[in-house]
Design a protein around this motif. Sequence first.
Motif, PDB file in Angstrom:
ATOM      1  N   LEU A 149       0.789  -1.069   0.109  1.00  0.00           N
ATOM      2  CA  LEU A 149       0.073  -0.112   0.088  1.00  0.00           C
ATOM      3  C   LEU A 149       0.919   1.140   0.024  1.00  0.00           C
ATOM      4  O   LEU A 149       2.120   1.064   0.082  1.00  0.00           O
ATOM      5  CB  LEU A 149      -1.056   0.076   1.268  1.00  0.00           C
ATOM      6  N   THR A 150       0.244   2.499  -0.146  1.00  0.00           N
ATOM      7  CA  THR A 150       1.004   3.627  -0.171  1.00  0.00           C
ATOM      8  C   THR A 150       1.369   4.033   1.261  1.00  0.00           C
ATOM      9  O   THR A 150       2.396   4.792   1.542  1.00  0.00           O
ATOM     10  CB  THR A 150       0.172   4.800  -0.667  1.00  0.00           C
ATOM     11  N   GLY A 151       0.606   3.482   2.207  1.00  0.00           N
ATOM     12  CA  GLY A 151       0.943   3.834   3.611  1.00  0.00           C
ATOM     13  C   GLY A 151       0.162   2.867   4.459  1.00  0.00           C
ATOM     14  O   GLY A 151      -0.545   2.268   4.123  1.00  0.00           O
ATOM     15  N   GLY A 152       0.584   3.112   5.938  1.00  0.00           N
ATOM     16  CA  GLY A 152       0.016   2.263   6.783  1.00  0.00           C
ATOM     17  C   GLY A 152      -1.390   2.888   7.302  1.00  0.00           C
ATOM     18  O   GLY A 152      -1.856   2.244   8.220  1.00  0.00           O
ATOM     19  N   GLU A 153      -1.999   3.907   7.001  1.00  0.00           N
ATOM     20  CA  GLU A 153      -3.191   4.372   7.309  1.00  0.00           C
ATOM     21  C   GLU A 153      -4.377   3.459   7.209  1.00  0.00           C
ATOM     22  O   GLU A 153      -5.009   3.212   8.117  1.00  0.00           O
ATOM     23  CB  GLU A 153      -3.343   5.846   6.625  1.00  0.00           C
ATOM     24  N   LEU A 154      -4.408   2.736   6.045  1.00  0.00           N
ATOM     25  CA  LEU A 154      -5.580   1.902   5.686  1.00  0.00           C
ATOM     26  C   LEU A 154      -5.354   0.708   6.581  1.00  0.00           C
ATOM     27  O   LEU A 154      -6.305   0.258   7.403  1.00  0.00           O
ATOM     28  CB  LEU A 154      -5.717   1.526   4.226  1.00  0.00           C
ATOM     29  N   PRO A 155      -4.254   0.085   6.650  1.00  0.00           N
ATOM     30  CA  PRO A 155      -4.097  -1.098   7.684  1.00  0.00           C
ATOM     31  C   PRO A 155      -4.507  -0.519   9.168  1.00  0.00           C
ATOM     32  O   PRO A 155      -5.161  -1.421   9.847  1.00  0.00           O
ATOM     33  CB  PRO A 155      -2.512  -1.296   7.532  1.00  0.00           C
ATOM     34  N   ALA A 156      -3.861   0.695   9.467  1.00  0.00           N
ATOM     35  CA  ALA A 156      -4.438   1.147  10.951  1.00  0.00           C
ATOM     36  C   ALA A 156      -5.867   1.218  10.929  1.00  0.00           C
ATOM     37  O   ALA A 156      -6.584   0.668  12.260  1.00  0.00           O
ATOM     38  CB  ALA A 156      -3.698   2.526  11.248  1.00  0.00           C
ATOM     39  N   MET A 157      -6.626   1.590  10.070  1.00  0.00           N
ATOM     40  CA  MET A 157      -8.073   1.796  10.180  1.00  0.00           C
ATOM     41  C   MET A 157      -8.678   0.401  10.356  1.00  0.00           C
ATOM     42  O   MET A 157      -9.584   0.429  11.029  1.00  0.00           O
ATOM     43  CB  MET A 157      -8.696   2.594   8.791  1.00  0.00           C
ATOM     44  N   ILE A 158      -8.119  -0.584   9.552  1.00  0.00           N
ATOM     45  CA  ILE A 158      -8.787  -1.954   9.595  1.00  0.00           C
ATOM     46  C   ILE A 158      -8.461  -2.524  11.086  1.00  0.00           C
ATOM     47  O   ILE A 158      -9.551  -3.010  11.484  1.00  0.00           O
ATOM     48  CB  ILE A 158      -8.026  -2.672   8.461  1.00  0.00           C
ATOM     49  N   LEU A 159      -7.319  -2.186  11.588  1.00  0.00           N
ATOM     50  CA  LEU A 159      -7.031  -2.704  13.042  1.00  0.00           C
ATOM     51  C   LEU A 159      -7.971  -1.924  13.891  1.00  0.00           C
ATOM     52  O   LEU A 159      -8.546  -2.540  14.777  1.00  0.00           O
ATOM     53  CB  LEU A 159      -5.712  -2.427  13.312  1.00  0.00           C
ATOM     54  N   LEU A 160      -8.396  -0.672  13.867  1.00  0.00           N
ATOM     55  CA  LEU A 160      -8.934   0.087  14.820  1.00  0.00           C
ATOM     56  C   LEU A 160     -10.628  -0.455  14.653  1.00  0.00           C
ATOM     57  O   LEU A 160     -11.157  -0.474  15.988  1.00  0.00           O
ATOM     58  CB  LEU A 160      -8.637   1.488  15.219  1.00  0.00           C
TER      59      LEU A 160
END
Length: 217
Positions: A138-149
Amino acid sequence: MKIQVITLFPEMFEGVLGSSMLWKAQDKKLVEYKLINLRDFGLGPRKIVDDTPYGGGDGMLLKPEPLVAAIEAAKSSVVGNKSSVILMTPRGKKYTQAKAREFAKLENLILICGRYEGYDERITKFVDEQISIGDYVLTGGELPAMILLDSVTRLVPGVLGGDTSAEKESFSDGSSILEHPHYTRPEVFRGMKVPGVLLSGNHAAIETWRKQNSKKS
Ligand code: 4GS
């Protein structure tokens, strides 16, 4: 539970945090979200957060000083001691429902969103766990962080309406049984009928059908 997110793009979280479940969780004071802008910890007047890799190569890396300063700021605002610093990275351990359940028990989560080609490896000394949401870039870890939260928040007691709904769903017993298919009205849609057993009123037969049609993976 308090979830702090360290990111260069805090505005990316607005839509997700403002949507129904996460907004209600905050409103009910069950979960508190805090966005920490990594830029605020950048070096010098230009607030620099990235640099070129030693040894050469393409792209930029997140520098260690701003990231570690942001982690320390997040930690200093934590009350209680059950906290975990989680780095979102494709090099991490694959994220699962079991992990979500483990994180949901903690009082404090600090999520770090990567950017660019990566980060200076020395930051990993300040991180408790490295988590990947899957084998793709991905371009950044933001989408992964949103999935986690999202997946963690819905497991916090009181967040979902019915007290059983979170636990009844797929993976909740530690196995990887996926849910059976669902149908709603109309009974016939474009020539496709709802399986007869679901209209039968025979609860034992319905239960058997649902078990048989749950996917094991
Ligand atoms: C993932 C992933 C990811 C990797 C961040 C390239 C920017 C990017 N993070 N699971 N640098 N997959 N991160 O692709 O967690």
